[in-house]
Design a protein around this motif. Structure first.
Motif, mmCIF file in Angstrom:
data_model
loop_
_atom_site.group_PDB
_atom_site.id
_atom_site.type_symbol
_atom_site.label_atom_id
_atom_site.label_comp_id
_atom_site.label_asym_id
_atom_site.label_seq_id
_atom_site.Cartn_x
_atom_site.Cartn_y
_atom_site.Cartn_z
ATOM 1 N N PRO A 146 5.032 5.512 -17.384
ATOM 2 C CA PRO A 146 3.983 4.547 -17.035
ATOM 3 C C PRO A 146 3.741 4.561 -15.530
ATOM 4 O O PRO A 146 4.675 4.761 -14.747
ATOM 5 C CB PRO A 146 4.567 3.204 -17.488
ATOM 6 C CG PRO A 146 6.041 3.406 -17.476
ATOM 7 C CD PRO A 146 6.276 4.845 -17.826
ATOM 8 N N GLU A 147 2.513 4.379 -15.132
ATOM 9 C CA GLU A 147 2.166 4.371 -13.718
ATOM 10 C C GLU A 147 1.555 3.025 -13.359
ATOM 11 O O GLU A 147 0.544 2.626 -13.918
ATOM 12 C CB GLU A 147 1.161 5.487 -13.392
ATOM 13 C CG GLU A 147 1.713 6.897 -13.544
ATOM 14 C CD GLU A 147 0.705 7.950 -13.123
ATOM 15 O OE1 GLU A 147 -0.331 7.556 -12.532
ATOM 16 O OE2 GLU A 147 0.931 9.124 -13.395
ATOM 17 N N PHE A 148 2.172 2.308 -12.459
ATOM 18 C CA PHE A 148 1.585 1.088 -11.897
ATOM 19 C C PHE A 148 2.329 0.780 -10.603
ATOM 20 O O PHE A 148 3.430 1.257 -10.374
ATOM 21 C CB PHE A 148 1.680 -0.092 -12.874
ATOM 22 C CG PHE A 148 3.069 -0.641 -13.058
ATOM 23 C CD1 PHE A 148 3.513 -1.732 -12.319
ATOM 24 C CD2 PHE A 148 3.954 -0.070 -13.968
ATOM 25 C CE1 PHE A 148 4.795 -2.237 -12.475
ATOM 26 C CE2 PHE A 148 5.238 -0.567 -14.138
ATOM 27 C CZ PHE A 148 5.662 -1.661 -13.394
ATOM 28 N N ARG A 149 1.722 -0.003 -9.756
ATOM 29 C CA ARG A 149 2.359 -0.398 -8.519
ATOM 30 C C ARG A 149 2.325 -1.911 -8.393
ATOM 31 O O ARG A 149 1.619 -2.601 -9.138
ATOM 32 C CB ARG A 149 1.700 0.263 -7.299
ATOM 33 C CG ARG A 149 0.263 -0.139 -7.042
ATOM 34 C CD ARG A 149 -0.197 0.392 -5.677
ATOM 35 N NE ARG A 149 0.504 -0.256 -4.590
ATOM 36 C CZ ARG A 149 1.332 0.373 -3.747
ATOM 37 N NH1 ARG A 149 1.565 1.657 -3.872
ATOM 38 N NH2 ARG A 149 1.926 -0.292 -2.771
ATOM 39 N N TYR A 150 3.062 -2.404 -7.461
ATOM 40 C CA TYR A 150 3.039 -3.825 -7.135
ATOM 41 C C TYR A 150 2.867 -3.956 -5.627
ATOM 42 O O TYR A 150 3.149 -3.021 -4.874
ATOM 43 C CB TYR A 150 4.323 -4.523 -7.602
ATOM 44 C CG TYR A 150 5.601 -3.983 -6.990
ATOM 45 C CD1 TYR A 150 6.131 -4.524 -5.822
ATOM 46 C CD2 TYR A 150 6.291 -2.920 -7.588
ATOM 47 C CE1 TYR A 150 7.302 -4.026 -5.265
ATOM 48 C CE2 TYR A 150 7.464 -2.424 -7.036
ATOM 49 C CZ TYR A 150 7.956 -2.978 -5.878
ATOM 50 O OH TYR A 150 9.119 -2.482 -5.327
ATOM 51 N N GLU A 151 2.402 -5.103 -5.193
ATOM 52 C CA GLU A 151 2.259 -5.364 -3.767
ATOM 53 C C GLU A 151 3.488 -6.146 -3.300
ATOM 54 O O GLU A 151 3.843 -7.163 -3.897
ATOM 55 C CB GLU A 151 0.978 -6.157 -3.474
ATOM 56 C CG GLU A 151 -0.298 -5.428 -3.846
ATOM 57 C CD GLU A 151 -0.430 -4.075 -3.146
ATOM 58 O OE1 GLU A 151 0.022 -3.966 -1.978
ATOM 59 O OE2 GLU A 151 -0.964 -3.142 -3.768
ATOM 60 N N LEU A 152 4.130 -5.673 -2.269
ATOM 61 C CA LEU A 152 5.343 -6.288 -1.744
ATOM 62 C C LEU A 152 5.047 -7.012 -0.437
ATOM 63 O O LEU A 152 4.519 -6.418 0.505
ATOM 64 C CB LEU A 152 6.420 -5.221 -1.515
ATOM 65 C CG LEU A 152 7.710 -5.702 -0.847
ATOM 66 C CD1 LEU A 152 8.435 -6.715 -1.727
ATOM 67 C CD2 LEU A 152 8.619 -4.511 -0.525
ATOM 68 N N ILE A 153 5.387 -8.297 -0.401
ATOM 69 C CA ILE A 153 5.283 -9.081 0.826
ATOM 70 C C ILE A 153 6.698 -9.502 1.207
ATOM 71 O O ILE A 153 7.266 -10.428 0.627
ATOM 72 C CB ILE A 153 4.370 -10.308 0.637
ATOM 73 C CG1 ILE A 153 2.951 -9.846 0.296
ATOM 74 C CG2 ILE A 153 4.372 -11.177 1.897
ATOM 75 C CD1 ILE A 153 1.993 -10.972 -0.005
ATOM 76 N N ASP A 154 7.283 -8.785 2.138
ATOM 77 C CA ASP A 154 8.661 -9.028 2.563
ATOM 78 C C ASP A 154 8.616 -9.875 3.834
ATOM 79 O O ASP A 154 8.543 -9.353 4.945
ATOM 80 C CB ASP A 154 9.369 -7.696 2.811
ATOM 81 C CG ASP A 154 10.848 -7.874 3.143
ATOM 82 O OD1 ASP A 154 11.273 -9.024 3.347
ATOM 83 O OD2 ASP A 154 11.566 -6.858 3.195
ATOM 84 N N VAL A 155 8.658 -11.206 3.662
ATOM 85 C CA VAL A 155 8.492 -12.095 4.815
ATOM 86 C C VAL A 155 9.665 -11.986 5.783
ATOM 87 O O VAL A 155 9.517 -12.306 6.971
ATOM 88 C CB VAL A 155 8.303 -13.560 4.368
ATOM 89 C CG1 VAL A 155 7.026 -13.723 3.564
ATOM 90 C CG2 VAL A 155 9.496 -14.055 3.573
ATOM 91 N N SER A 156 10.819 -11.524 5.301
ATOM 92 C CA SER A 156 11.968 -11.399 6.194
ATOM 93 C C SER A 156 11.742 -10.320 7.248
ATOM 94 O O SER A 156 12.449 -10.289 8.266
ATOM 95 C CB SER A 156 13.233 -11.097 5.394
ATOM 96 O OG SER A 156 13.126 -9.866 4.710
#
Length: 316
Positions: A146-156
């Motif tokens: 399966p191909e999909f991505r996610y958006e990562l918001i790494d506030v640290s």
């Protein structure tokens, strides 16, 4: 209150505000998404696609939104552990399937979901595609993954300067608090930045409810007294301090009422932490520790997180 529950509650109280999510989209998502997502149509739903197993890792808020005129869902997921999951795509795939199964049960067309992971742990989270979990894989076999991505918001990983540059005062203060939430004495270390953020907040007409949420979160996530937090806020903004005084007094009253129980609860928790540390030293599995201490596996993992925060044993 357990740390996971505390962070979850702050996350939900903050990102249930449409203006904060609109600012997050405009400030932090890729330009290709920003250009087509109509933030004026953001609508918070009562849906959640976190099941019992996923609940050990995520808290979620689901927004519906128009993307070039078509309906999509923007799922905000708070990763509430201090460490990143080893293979986040596997958990996110389960989450996406839960969302699409809900569509199917309602006899609706399946709608795309944009997973946005908000992370504030201490370990560095480096994004890797799902196919990397399989090591070197032959090109023809990739067609079966399966191909999909996610958006990562790494506030640290946000610098204080970047946070101060956010155009929305609510988003800036939220990112700041999540960034420092695992550092017990962060308030004393970050007074200049906090002062600037509170002064920016003072300019926003509808800030009072959000300010109270911030005050309670700072109190419950740290080790400062109500009076010490009030003093810090007073140095930053006298007008804002006046607006949180009723909340401060309520917390003082609750502290006096709960004082007698607190010692007993802390003693029980300390005993559990000592036992968990000892069992980890014996290479016991989480489920075995849970059975021995008559705790749930989630509660055991929460205590492991506390031990890690105190510099104790690494999670097994």
């Amino acid at each position: 209150m357990a740390l996971d529950n505390l962070h979850d509650r702050f996350f939900k109280e903050t990102f249930s505000r449409r203006r904060v999510v609109a600012a997050l989209v405009d400030e932090l998502l890729p330009q290709a998404l920003r250009q087509r997502l109509n933030t004026d149509t953001l609508d918070l739903t009562n849906a959640s696609f976190v099941d019992e197993e996923l609940g050990e890792h995520w808290a979620d808020l689901v927004y519906e939104c128009h993307y070039g005129g078509e309906p999509v869902r923007v799922a905000l997921l708070l990763e509430h552990k201090s460490y990143r999951p080893e293979r986040p795509h596997l958990q996110l795939l389960r989450y996406l399937l839960n969302a699409w199964q809900a569509d199917a049960k309602q006899h609706r067309p399946l709608r795309p979901v944009i997973p946005v992971v908000i992370y504030h742990g201490s370990a560095t989270w480096r994004y890797a595609p799902l196919e990397s979990y399989f090591g070197g894989i032959d090109e023809p076999l990739r067609a079966y993954l399966p191909e999909f991505r996610y958006e990562l918001i790494d506030v640290s990983r946000f610098s204080d300067e970047r946070i101060l540059a956010f155009r929305d005062a609510f988003l800036a203060l939220s990112a700041f608090l999540l960034k420092y939430s695992r550092i017990q004495d962060f308030l004393a270390q970050t007074v200049p930045v906090l002062t600037a953020l509170l002064q920016n907040l003072e300019k926003v007409p509808d800030h009072e409810g959000f300010l109270n949420t911030v005050f309670v979160y700072v109190y419950e996530s740290g080790d400062l007294t109500v009076d010490e937090i009030v003093a810090t806020f007073r140095n930053a903004s006298q007008p804002l301090t006046q607006r949180i005084m009723s909340t401060a007094e309520r917390l003082r009253q609750e502290g006096r009422q709960e004082g007698r129980q607190e010692g007993r609860q802390e003693g029980k928790l300390e005993a559990e932490l000592r036992a968990v540390r000892a069992f980890l030293g014996m290479n016991m599995a989480v489920e075995t520790i849970a059975a021995a201490l008559e705790l749930t596996e989630v509660e055991v993992r929460q205590r492991i997180d506390l031990l890690q925060a105190q510099g104790g044993e690494q999670a097994r």
